[in-house]
Enzyme design. Sequence first.
Site, PDB file in Angstrom:
ATOM      1  N   ILE A 144      26.599  56.723  26.566  1.00  0.00           N
ATOM      2  CA  ILE A 144      25.972  57.798  27.328  1.00  0.00           C
ATOM      3  C   ILE A 144      27.083  58.494  28.095  1.00  0.00           C
ATOM      4  CG2 ILE A 144      24.345  58.346  29.189  1.00  0.00           C
ATOM      5  CD1 ILE A 144      22.739  55.923  28.460  1.00  0.00           C
ATOM      6  N   ASP A 145      27.066  59.807  28.136  1.00  0.00           N
ATOM      7  CA  ASP A 145      28.086  60.543  28.881  1.00  0.00           C
ATOM      8  C   ASP A 145      28.179  60.054  30.321  1.00  0.00           C
ATOM      9  OD1 ASP A 145      28.548  62.129  26.663  1.00  0.00           O
ATOM     10  OD2 ASP A 145      27.230  63.747  27.343  1.00  0.00           O
ATOM     11  N   LYS A 146      29.350  60.174  30.891  1.00  0.00           N
ATOM     12  CA  LYS A 146      29.582  59.748  32.278  1.00  0.00           C
ATOM     13  C   LYS A 146      28.515  60.294  33.226  1.00  0.00           C
ATOM     14  CE  LYS A 146      32.804  60.426  36.122  1.00  0.00           C
ATOM     15  NZ  LYS A 146      34.084  61.047  36.555  1.00  0.00           N
TER      16      LYS A 146
END
Length: 318
Positions: A144-146
Amino acid sequence: MNTGVSIESVTISGEASGWRLDRALAHALPALSRERLKTLISAGHVSDAAGVPRRDPAEKTIAGATFAVAVPAPKPAHNVAQDIPLAIVFEDEHLIVVDKPAGLVVHPAAGNFDGTLVNALLHHCRGTLSGIGGVERPGIVHRIDKDTSGLIVAAKHDKAHEGLAAQFKRHSIDRRYRAIVAGLPNPTSGTVDAALARSATNRQKIAIVSADRGRRAVTHYRLVEPLAGASLVECRLETGRTHQVRVHMTSIGHPLLGDPTYGRLRPPITATLARLGFARQALHAAHLGFVHPVTSATLAFESVIPADMQGVIGALRL
């Protein structure tokens, strides 16, 4: 005796009689994948009752035969274990599901060598990681993106990692995101089927490309609630490509609010986000469903939209 090696004793069951040796051992030892056992057999780490190494993974087994499997201790991970608080949604000896906050990087990389989810899992799961490919580390099968919040699953051993990875490859994992996008989608539900690849002009961005140049990506969206100048939508991922939801929703004219890379928002929305101090893409991994790779139980988890996104929804509610 080498304290870095554990010995697993296996007696072949009637059900496994006639199976390949690697398959029969994998059936008896759920924490070890078949590929890992093939490696151990070929290396001479599997012996019969007489202590003779059996080096052929394809050898046929007989009911009642016993084997000793010498499993080397997993090598320490090169990443540092760090005591970082985690919101644990589910955990057993095979896997762990975490509700990741926005701002937490999943995997160490350039610019983020520590303070990541992997560092946190190494600390939390210390002593329970059997090793992924012989290394004591959590098996991250999706990311998952930051600055995206929500649910993520990690494996504790080879068998679980292999099983989860197979489900992701088959696109049988049920992943649903909640996103706040600009405008009102018309139609209010639909599918974006557009291949994605790294942008040729900006390597930090993902772009829609022709099918022969990228990987197929499919997002199914539906309107959950219309807002003032925006909408709360659910995006169900049929595939899981980097930045998929962000790029697909932008491609149909509805970029995610707060997205610094793909968002192009009108001043009223921008002003509202600034007033609320909201400075990330409005994207949350709200639902995660899969079949447990060891027990075969059907699992499904929900995560409530976090407070910062709730604040945006409340400010824009009609």
